[in-house]
Enzyme design. Structure first.
Site, short mmCIF file in Angstrom:
data_model
loop_
_atom_site.label_atom_id
_atom_site.label_comp_id
_atom_site.label_asym_id
_atom_site.label_seq_id
_atom_site.Cartn_x
_atom_site.Cartn_y
_atom_site.Cartn_z
N ASN A 51 -22.14 -37.66 -86.03
CA ASN A 51 -22.38 -37.37 -87.42
C ASN A 51 -23.58 -38.03 -88.02
O ASN A 51 -24.65 -37.47 -88.53
CB ASN A 51 -21.39 -37.29 -88.25
CG ASN A 51 -20.27 -36.39 -88.16
OD1 ASN A 51 -20.55 -34.86 -88.68
ND2 ASN A 51 -19.31 -36.52 -87.56
N GLY B 145 -17.86 -32.76 -81.46
CA GLY B 145 -18.21 -31.54 -81.17
C GLY B 145 -17.60 -30.23 -82.13
O GLY B 145 -17.53 -29.25 -81.76
N GLU B 146 -16.73 -30.95 -83.06
CA GLU B 146 -15.92 -29.91 -84.03
C GLU B 146 -17.05 -28.68 -84.67
O GLU B 146 -16.61 -27.74 -84.58
CB GLU B 146 -15.39 -30.74 -85.25
CG GLU B 146 -14.59 -29.81 -85.94
CD GLU B 146 -13.85 -30.60 -86.97
OE1 GLU B 146 -13.42 -29.59 -88.10
OE2 GLU B 146 -13.76 -31.74 -86.96
#
Length: 283
Positions: free
Chosen positions: A114, A79-80
């Site tokens: 990702n 969740g960056e």
């Protein structure tokens, strides 16, 4: 169109069929630190702004996944991108699910997250696979199963790491495509590969043009090798006789490469004493 689930998926890694949102806590953005296993190095400014606008309107729908640290901070596991967008949106706190993870799981979750969005560069994906292999000690087939890829896909992606850093950087930035990179790998000679790479950048070669050029480079190398082998094999009877006389004289392996008009002699030695012995004979 819905995306096919990758490998075990993040839910499976969390060991729950349905994420337990009752365990969600609000964490200050300043308390969240970046995951060192994050495979993605570049975050597109425009898409981050779009996500920030969405967060302003609807908030963060999917909580951040994090692990508590001894210093009171929280390590972002997944969740960056949402955290970055939340900062742009002006939020002070975000919803977080806190759990414990192994080093392997931290990288695996970050990688799967990702890949599911399909926005990792090929080089970022390659380094993520390599790191996952180094940490987990799994082979390519097992890694492929984990992330929901074919083994050949993982293998071909890892091959990109054989490219020189400037070529990797060009691929990461999108200056060349994965197709260009695969064509460059066809050229084994590093200097010739560099020449072809510069030609792609300067002349804007297409993938097909690059493949054709790589084939020509490869053909020239093969032709050169064949010529060399041909010269070695076609010694005249006179040269074969001289070669044998030299072997007898020096008591070691001697090779003549060339023709009656020109060529070279290679005298082999197998220790310093052997070399000194040969020098004594020559002197």
């Amino acid at each position: 169109m819905s995306k096919k689930a990758l490998g075990r998926g993040i839910d499976a890694l969390l060991k729950t069929e349905k994420r337990d949102f009752s365990s969600v806590i609000e964490v200050p953005l300043d308390s969240l630190v970046v995951n060192p296993y994050q495979p993605r190095q570049d975050f597109d400014t425009e898409t981050l702004k779009e996500l920030a606008d969405s967060i302003k309107q609807k908030g963060i729908i999917q909580p951040i996944l994090a692990e508590s640290k001894d210093d009171g901070k929280y390590l972002i596991v997944a969740g960056e991108r949402r955290v970055r967008a939340a900062r742009i949106a002006g939020l002070r706190e975000v919803p977080v699910i806190v759990k414990r993870f192994t080093e392997e799981e931290k990288l695996e979750i970050a990688l799967i997250e990702n890949i599911q969005r399909e926005d990792l560069s090929p080089i970022e994906e390659a380094y993520a696979y390599k790191r996952l292999i180094d940490i987990s000690k799994l082979n390519q087939e097992e890694i492929a199963a984990k992330v929901g890829r074919k083994r050949s896909t993982v293998a071909n992606t890892l091959r990109l790491l054989k490219l020189a850093p400037p070529i990797q950087e060009a691929l990461r930035k999108g200056s060349i495509t994965p197709g260009h990179a695969r064509a460059l790998l066809m050229v084994e000679d590093l200097e010739k590969r560099k020449v072809l790479f510069n030609r792609i950048l300067n002349k804007g070669l297409s993938v097909r043009q690059t493949e054709s050029a790589a084939s020509l480079f490869k053909k020239k190398v093969d032709t050169s090798k064949n010529k060399s082998l041909s010269l070695e094999k076609k010694l005249t009877p006179e040269l074969k006789d001289i070669e044998q006389r030299l072997i007898d004289a020096f008591g070691t392996k001697v090779s003549i490469k060339g023709t009656n008009s020109r060529g070279k002699i290679e005298i082999s030695y197998f220790s310093l004493d052997d070399l000194n012995r040969i020098l004594d004979i020559l002197s």
